[in-house]
Design a protein around this motif. Structure first.
Motif, PDB file in Angstrom:
ATOM      1  N   GLY A  71       0.793  -1.219   0.000  1.00 18.13           N
ATOM      2  CA  GLY A  71       0.000   0.000   0.000  1.00 18.13           C
ATOM      3  C   GLY A  71       0.829   1.274   0.000  1.00 18.13           C
ATOM      4  O   GLY A  71       0.287   2.373  -0.018  1.00 18.13           O
ATOM      5  N   ILE A  81       1.630   1.846  -6.306  1.00 20.09           N
ATOM      6  CA  ILE A  81       0.722   1.543  -5.195  1.00 20.09           C
ATOM      7  C   ILE A  81      -0.752   1.695  -5.580  1.00 20.09           C
ATOM      8  O   ILE A  81      -1.102   2.498  -6.446  1.00 20.09           O
ATOM      9  N   LEU A 114      -2.806  -3.712   4.716  1.00 24.39           N
ATOM     10  CA  LEU A 114      -3.092  -2.799   3.610  1.00 24.39           C
ATOM     11  C   LEU A 114      -4.175  -1.804   3.999  1.00 24.39           C
ATOM     12  O   LEU A 114      -4.043  -0.593   3.792  1.00 24.39           O
ATOM     13  N   ARG A 174      -3.887   2.141   4.262  1.00 28.18           N
ATOM     14  CA  ARG A 174      -4.626   2.892   3.247  1.00 28.18           C
ATOM     15  C   ARG A 174      -6.123   2.707   3.436  1.00 28.18           C
ATOM     16  O   ARG A 174      -6.792   2.049   2.618  1.00 28.18           O
ATOM     17  N   LEU A 189      -8.916   2.683   0.622  1.00 24.30           N
ATOM     18  CA  LEU A 189      -9.040   1.685  -0.434  1.00 24.30           C
ATOM     19  C   LEU A 189     -10.193   0.726  -0.160  1.00 24.30           C
ATOM     20  O   LEU A 189     -10.578   0.505   0.987  1.00 24.30           O
TER      21      LEU A 189
END
Ligand SMILES: Cc1ncc(C[n+]2csc(CCOP(=O)(O)OP(=O)(O)O)c2C)c(N)n1
Ligand SMILES: Cc1ncc(C[n+]2csc(CCOP(=O)(O)OP(=O)(O)O)c2C)c(N)n1
Ligand code: SF4
Ligand code: SF4
Ligand SMILES: [Mg+2]
Ligand SMILES: [Mg+2]
Lengths: 624, 346, 346, 624
Positions: A313, A461, B85, B89, B92
């Protein structure tokens, strides 16, 4: 009238200057020896001494009071010159009970000072410590200068009427010992008093009691005839600058934050607690306002996988553990190799195999981190040489991980992690510029296209329009990154991954030799052996022996000039806290007969041990 | 610039990749892929914000066929990779494609912890009750006595009830659908997409090579109406070809009532998917053959802050309280002392 | 010979070792150790047939203090080690000592699979809601917002309900007791010992160093009667200092009724621990503060063949069907041909 | 009259004798090529040929029909003499579709025979296979003897009126190809007919159809002019005895059962499925009436832990996996090292790193199993040299594990695991006696007391009165087995564990040299390279080159005489399917410059590749 007595007495008290002294505080896990030692350390640091510490505590939270396994010790060496180890043998041992005396005495220098808390010297405790008779009476201490003090009694007397119960009073007795040591080595009490007031801000009664006892300890020495000598250890002539005393784990944590700031990447730590690595998690979890995310995962596998996910990420993905946990991370580290993502894996080594000796130090994970993954799975490996070097290593690991798109292993150990030394604070602007650029250009984007110089692939990313792509653990076709079972591509990729790591050698400093550029013997250290090696080689050279030293911070790949350096010496000695793991790598790579000095006792090398080995090699005749 | 920021209207095609789909002809995975590729464009999320994470298995090949960001990780670890992840983030859209072996066998621990923490990821568990990719060993969802390559005379393991496990782990959104019930599957996926925390969707999937016809009793024309009960929020639990049966509470358990015995829809339990207490969802998770029809739909759907929300909130709070940390201050923290140019001996 | 085979009557002392017990003074583990050492001799099992297996943690030091066979394995893996041992030696009495971190964090997967398979081992889960041995990080059972070494401003994880998870995983015996409730603890251990499959016992245990007083609301004289509900098979769910409150079903959930409002014991749910459907046990597992007293006792206790029984049975069946295999036959199996002394060219 | 035609024709058909032939069957995953090849193999085995096979199938269960990734192939080499490999290049390629032709043609010998199924040669399939034009027409096959047969059409015609639907009919077309090959190489059909009738016992209609098509294929060749040559490969002069054809995984499974019988220990397998190791689990799960317990665990960690638990209980604990799974077992293997329990860990290596190339072969886990655990954690390592050797290795692993109370790793690989060769059945009474005695004497029992010769500790299993004791992963005090953090004891134990493994060298055969006892070049093989090395060295020696060979079955510890053997040759060449892992160990240990021949293509070495390298080394001039 006691004062006047004291006044008269005081005239007789001689104050000696020492260039260094080594003190070991030892007692029950419950006696607060770690805190006592840390206070003595910090105060000495403020006085400008150079110093080095070695905590040593049991694996159990609290083994039964008065037993050998329950002994917790803290050794500190302070000096007026540049030192590299916490010292081989203490000059002073503070033993809060018979078990502490029994366990720690063996290291004490002949004629060394022993301060014992006589209140704990009773049959029950002799039994627990395995003493047949009272060591204070059976003459077994004749080789030392023993000072018998009823610490507990004095403490309680000091706190009479304080309204505290006995248990709480007794908890202060370590301050009495500390006060005595402050007097003995001419240290001011202010710093510790400040600390106590801050520490027990919510319990002023406790703070006050501790301060009182601390002063009582000091005054006790001041007015009794106990000691006829006092000592001073002048400040060391350290490089000018702003200093703080720092442990390896704290330095590592700070280094990671610095790396995140200098790279512009947000820091993500995925970790599962394990001794002696947990403190890195504890430390980093305090810096949320630095944009640090710490994730205490359900296990080590989830910890490393979460870091890999974070790196995918675009974060700086880090995981920290110790040997057994690193073993569990192996498969996921291989995934990072295949997906060519940056990842920092910190292994704070401890005694093994298996659960082993959780609180003891060792350097025996080198081959594990080099080879402990299925198939050809190359990963760069770095090792800090001292507590403060953990800060710089974190920056270097980040540089390599992001520049080469690869996982990187940092091999610290329990000795460095918990040990401390003065650290000259760097200027932020002097820190390396680690800025990272993510790939953004959709036109012609290829997930496994390679930078011709570094062979690294682009870091593209999620969230970047037009760069949608898939990565994973199956073999990749070079450039396109598509899954490929093609034999030729596979062989090519295996070589590319190996070459990518090998090329880092072009990008790291050559190994430096201290001493002669060639000669009879080179002592090559790595990781936490640096201090002992330096000390030993310096002494050996003072004795006129033809020996030089070098140190490896980069273990994979090796510095470019290493082979040629080794070739310049008749003999090469590698001291390591394992059965010869670096030696194995060097022998295989350079076909040079490496002499190993191994120590696998859960304890760091002493200067003496290495010095003796050097002498043995260079003048065997003198050694019987 | 603006081209990048505004969301172009997307179509199914936008989510298809150039990679050949490598599942066996007739595999239920095709139907699931198609449903997901139809639902994603409807979510009003730019394509580059989608990430599909998977483990290993036939089902875990899923990301290769979705033209989004994708991560085909290692066996059982997708939830852990996805958690990292999502924490790094939060903006997302992270979806997980996994199988009954990947998620319930080797990946069981990551699954239950992800559900416990309520990480904002969507988990699609392709349940074919078999290990497909490794060519047909029984899985933790295979029925007792199943004969497979590794159990030639029948397995002796009691299977998991995947929804009981998820609810027991504290899942905030739990649903079940079937590969070939395309309409229902798409609806379920949309519901999952709306959920803020972890959405756990079990999808019955036919492996026509190693466990063919595992779900025919509920997919075949003649049996399916009797075999399936649809959970619909606010509606009574009625089922059967002629809607002539229902479910009601009897003491601490659920039981089937037949309208021919004088009962009617009013006697049936009115389904509520949003109760704080997970017990009701757990009761419904027990609605399975032989004594009950198979319940499909949303079993549990409660609103609780997601893990990443709490993490981000804490970071904001601390930053508000202490200000954005300065590296200088960090280094200087703790006891420091200065060694002057010409350090003097005390 | 006979001396070895006949079971001598054992006492608590027989189960104590010469190893110093290395827990902090005041640790709840001492009470649990004492209870186990009192119960084991009563079970009529020769001492050498007991094996205590553990993972890593303060609680996992348990085997060192039990004078039986013992295996202090690695973190989280005790159920896996114990499963292999029990399959290899079904006649042994295999007990597991584990902690909330060992069993519910790193060991979660092995735990749920052991429960699913119903392996005949007894699992004592010392729940102190903290990582003790590593000096105080929060665990998967720590309450939301807990401040620990690794969560200085409070944890953001929702904790597991250990019994919900166990029941969701298919556990056949689930119980809860408290370290210092010695009588109740011993009774619970005896019940667990009687169970043939996996017995899962959560034991609230006080860690006076890193999580002191976690359970005082139910152990302190003045609060405990209101804070605790004892599940007793066949008895109505009544609690309170003056036995003036009870639990009844209300729709799909349980609710507290106060007798002062005109209710009586007859209105309360009569506890049944042996229902096939796990839903009732799951309902009771939700009986926790703040809305309910903490339920103690046996939540679920159903008789199903244990894993090792089924494994052994299958081996017997096959041996009966095919006879005890002969190595010769095994080697000769499949297509064979003979190369004669002087092999001729065809 | 076709018969008479045939009769006339037949006179023209020449039958040639060949000493060997290599055939590769290639088609879609769905075309049954593995079964076809296996049938040809077994039939040839029954004829007394020596043989060797190499299956090669895709990672996907079934990639899209007609595509390259979907191609499944099976190569078999049959000969009238003693062979060691499945052959470098096929003489005959059966290609069921364009993709198969495209993928497999490159290996075919010049002027080799190609049999293609023309029914599949259409535009759609050309596209799928990436053919621009029809290879049968664009002359690209001019270097080969191509035989175009409408296999599908012929098959359907054969089964007209059989009542089968087209799909079922087409499934029989591989039998048509097999029938042709049987005719071409003069093999009888009986064995396959028997097989089909057994296989489809419950579907007689299918059995009948397959038999019909098989015969049709045979007759087709018999009556058409297609081939003007037939071939015969006489029986090999193998050692007299009873034989069967066996794959490595089957041999390993049987070996483990044999070991259990010979040791008197019941066999416990804890495993989690993974390619290419799953077949060992499948195989062993069929032998419940041999007292074998197989446990399909939830993951690899549980698998190995259950095996450790079973060993503690007195069973023969075994776990089997491949690279990624072995990585996950590392921590528990360390536990077995610390607790000194017998354990057999079988690693059926595959292509990596990470998930890598699951169905391809590799030898790159050697360093992982040597070093992939935290701290100093020595484990003996063995590697079988061929499919049948897997049987003997299982017995040897059991001997070492139980005699030395240690985990043992068996390093097989996909090539050996799926490949097969004729195996002369041993006499049970000739198998090594592995009887084990558990400790039973309570008097003076010490869990870590050591056998002075082997340094192993007693195996004292639960249920034995008076032997109650505790073991675990923390460092043990020698003899008593109590937990100990004592520095001296720890160092002693680390050395004891290392010494225990090192001493096994006294107890294993010396490495044997084939060729000259000294000379220019020694080729040292390990594991599955044995066959190719033997073939290559034999040829080289026939060419008069001064080269000898040796093979290592024991990789840790090395045989006692290895160093001295290596020293006797100017050069030592080690071919391995990795980047030089054994070479690294040899260089480190013996400081000898080892030449590496590495191949990391997911495919085994060919005789030719090694031969060329030998020539290059010994007569560089001749090599351009
Ligand atoms: C660490 C590891 N262990 C085992 C495997 C082998 N493996 C791959 S997929 C799989 C099971 C797949 O089953 P499931 O998750 O149900 O997926 P499906 O193929 O049925 O869709 C296994 C055991 C692996 N790749 N990695
Ligand atoms: C593989 C591995 N990871 C981490 C650790 C460190 N560790 C030891 S015990 C423990 C947690 C113990 O908590 P719990 O199971 O609750 O036991 P308690 O000490 O509270 O009784 C951890 C993280 C370890 N020993 N091994
Ligand atoms: S094996 Fe089963 S699950 Fe896998 S692709 Fe084929 S049909 Fe689908
Ligand atoms: S730390 Fe807590 S759990 Fe561990 S021994 Fe001490 S009191 Fe008990
Ligand atoms: Mg599946
Ligand atoms: Mg705990």
């Amino acid at each position: 009238m006691s004062t006047t007595v004291a006044e008269n007495e005081r005239r007789e008290i001689v104050t000696e200057k020492l260039d260094e002294v080594v003190i070991r505080f030892a007692g029950d896990s419950g006696d607060g020896m770690q805190m006592t030692g840390t206070q003595f350390t910090n105060t000495s640091a403020l006085l400008g001494n150079d110093l080095s510490t070695l905590p040593d505590f049991p694996a159990e939270i609290r083994a039964p009071a008065g037993t050998l396994p329950g002994v917790s010790a803290f050794q500190v060496r302070i000096a007026d010159y540049d030192i590299h180890t916490p010292g081989d043998a203490p000059d002073v041992l503070v033993a809060m009970n018979p078990a502490a005396l029994k366990k720690e005495l063996r290291d004490l220098k002949p004629n060394g000072i022993v301060i014992v808390n006589t209140d704990e010297f009773n049959q029950r405790n002799f039994a627990r410590a395995g003493y047949a008779s009272n060591p204070l009476e059976d003459g077994s201490l004749s080789r030392f200068r023993v000072f018998q003090v009823a610490l507990t009694t004095m403490t309680r007397r000091t706190l009479e009427g304080s309204g505290l119960d006995n248990k709480s009073m007794d908890r202060c007795k370590n301050m009495f010992a500390l006060g005595m040591c402050y007097w003995l080595f001419s240290r001011p009490m202010e710093n510790t008093i400040k600390y106590l007031e801050k520490q027990f801000a919510r319990k002023p009664q406790i703070a006050e009691a501790n301060v009182k006892v601390l002063k009582a300890g000091w005054n006790f020495c001041d007015i009794t005839e106990l000691f006829h000598h006092r000592y001073e250890i002048p400040a060391a002539t350290l490089e000018p600058g702003l200093y703080r005393n720092i442990t390896g784990n704290t330095a590592l944590a700070l280094g990671l934050i610095a790396a995140s700031r200098r790279s512009g990447l947000s820091l993500f730590l995925g970790a599962y607690p394990i001794t002696p690595a947990s403190d890195v998690l504890h430390e980093l979890s305090q810096y949320k306002n630095y944009g640090v995310t710490t994730f205490q995962a359900e296990d080590e596998i989830a910890a490393v996988c979460s870091a890999v996910g974070a790196s995918f990420g675009g974060a700086l993905g880090v995981t920290v553990s110790s040997g057994p946990g690193i073993a569990l991370k192996a498969e996921a580290m291989g995934l990072a190799v295949m997906t060519e993502l940056p990842l920092i894996v910190c292994d704070i080594q401890r005694g093994g195999p298996s659960t082993g000796l959780p609180t003891k130090t060792e350097q025996a994970d080198l081959l594990q981190v080099m080879f402990g993954r299925n198939s050809e799975s190359p990963i760069p490996v770095l090792a800090p040489s001292s507590p403060k070097d953990c800060f710089d290593i974190a920056l270097e690991a980040t540089r390599i991980a992001t520049r080469y798109m690869t996982p990187v292993v940092v091999l610290s150990d329990g000795y460095i992690a918990n040990g401390s030394e003065p650290w000259k604070l760097p200027q932020v602007e002097d820190l390396p510029d680690l800025r990272v650029e993510f790939h953004t250009e959709a036109e012609g984007f290829r997930p496994y296209a390679r930078n011709p110089e570094t062979l690294s692939r682009p870091w593209a990313i999620p969230g970047t329009p037009g760069l949608e792509h898939r990565i994973g653990g199956l073999e990749k076709e070079n450039v396109t990154g598509n899954v490929s079972y093609d034999p030729v591509n596979h062989e090519n990729m295996v070589h590319l991954r190996a070459e990518k790591v090998a090329r880092i050698a072009e990008d790291i400093p050559n190994v430096q030799v201290f001493g002669d550029l060639e000669g009879e013997l080179l002592v090559l250290g790595w990781g936490s052996t640096a201090g002992a090696v330096t000390g030993a080689v310096n002494s050996a050279r003072q004795q006129g022996l033809s020996v030089s030293r070098a140190h490896l911070r980069h273990l994979n790949p090796f510095p470019k000039n290493l082979g040629e350096v080794l070739a310049r010496y008749d003999k090469v000695l590698v001291p390591e806290m394992n059965l010869g793991q670096l030696a194995l790598l060097l022998r295989a790579r350079y076909l040079k007969d490496i002499l190993s000095l191994t120590k696998v006792k859960g304890l760091p090398f002493t200067r003496q041990e290495i010095l003796q080995k050097i002498q043995q090699i260079l003048e065997p005749k003198h050694v019987h | 610039m603006s081209i990048e920021t505004q969301t172009p209207t997307l179509t199914k095609k936008d989510f298809q990749t150039d990679q050949e789909v490598r599942w066996c002809p007739g595999c239920g995975d095709y139907a699931i892929l198609s449903a997901v590729q139809q639902v994603f464009p409807e979510l009003g999320v730019p394509r580059e914000k989608f990430v599909v994470v998977s483990g290993i298995g036939c089902s875990s090949r899923f990301p290769y066929y979705m033209n989004t960001f994708g991560f085909h990780s290692i066996h059982g670890r997708a939830p852990a990779v996805a958690t990292g992840l999502k924490l790094a983030r939060p903006e997302l859209e992270v979806w997980i494609a996994t199988g009954d072996g990947d998620a319930m066998s080797i990946g069981g621990n990551h699954l239950i912890h992800t559900l416990r923490r309520n990480v904002g990821v969507k988990i699609l568990m392709f349940n074919n009750r078999i290990y497909g990719l490794t060519k047909g060993q029984y899985s933790p969802t295979s029925e007792l006595g199943k004969k497979t390559k590794s159990t030639p005379v029948g397995s002796v393991d009691y299977p998991f009830n995947p929804l009981s496990l998820a609810i027991g782990a504290g899942a905030t959104f739990v649903a079940r659908s079937v590969d070939i019930f395309q309409q229902h599957l798409r609806d379920t996926l949309r519901r999952a997409a709306e959920h803020k925390g972890t959405a756990y969707v079990e999808i019955y999937q036919n492996c026509n090579i190693f466990n063919d016809k595992a779900f025919t009793y509920m997919t075949e024309k003649d049996t399916k109406d009797e075999g399936v009960l649809y959970l619909e929020h606010g509606k009574p639990l009625v089922f059967g070809k002629d809607k002539d049966k229902g479910i009601r509470m009897q003491g601490t358990e659920m039981e089937v009532i037949r309208f021919e015995d004088g009962f009617g829809p009013d006697d049936c339990l009115v389904w509520n998917e949003s109760l704080d207490n997970p017990a009701t969802a757990f009761l419904a998770a027990q609605l399975l053959p032989p004594h009950f029809p198979t319940a499909l739909g949303v079993f549990r759907n409660v609103v609780m802050p997601s893990y990443e929300e709490r993490v981000v909130e804490q970071i904001h709070q601390e930053t508000g309280r202490l200000g954005v940390g300065k590296l200088e201050d960090l280094l200087k923290a703790g006891d420091t002392w200065t060694v002057p140019e010409q350090s003097l001996v005390s």
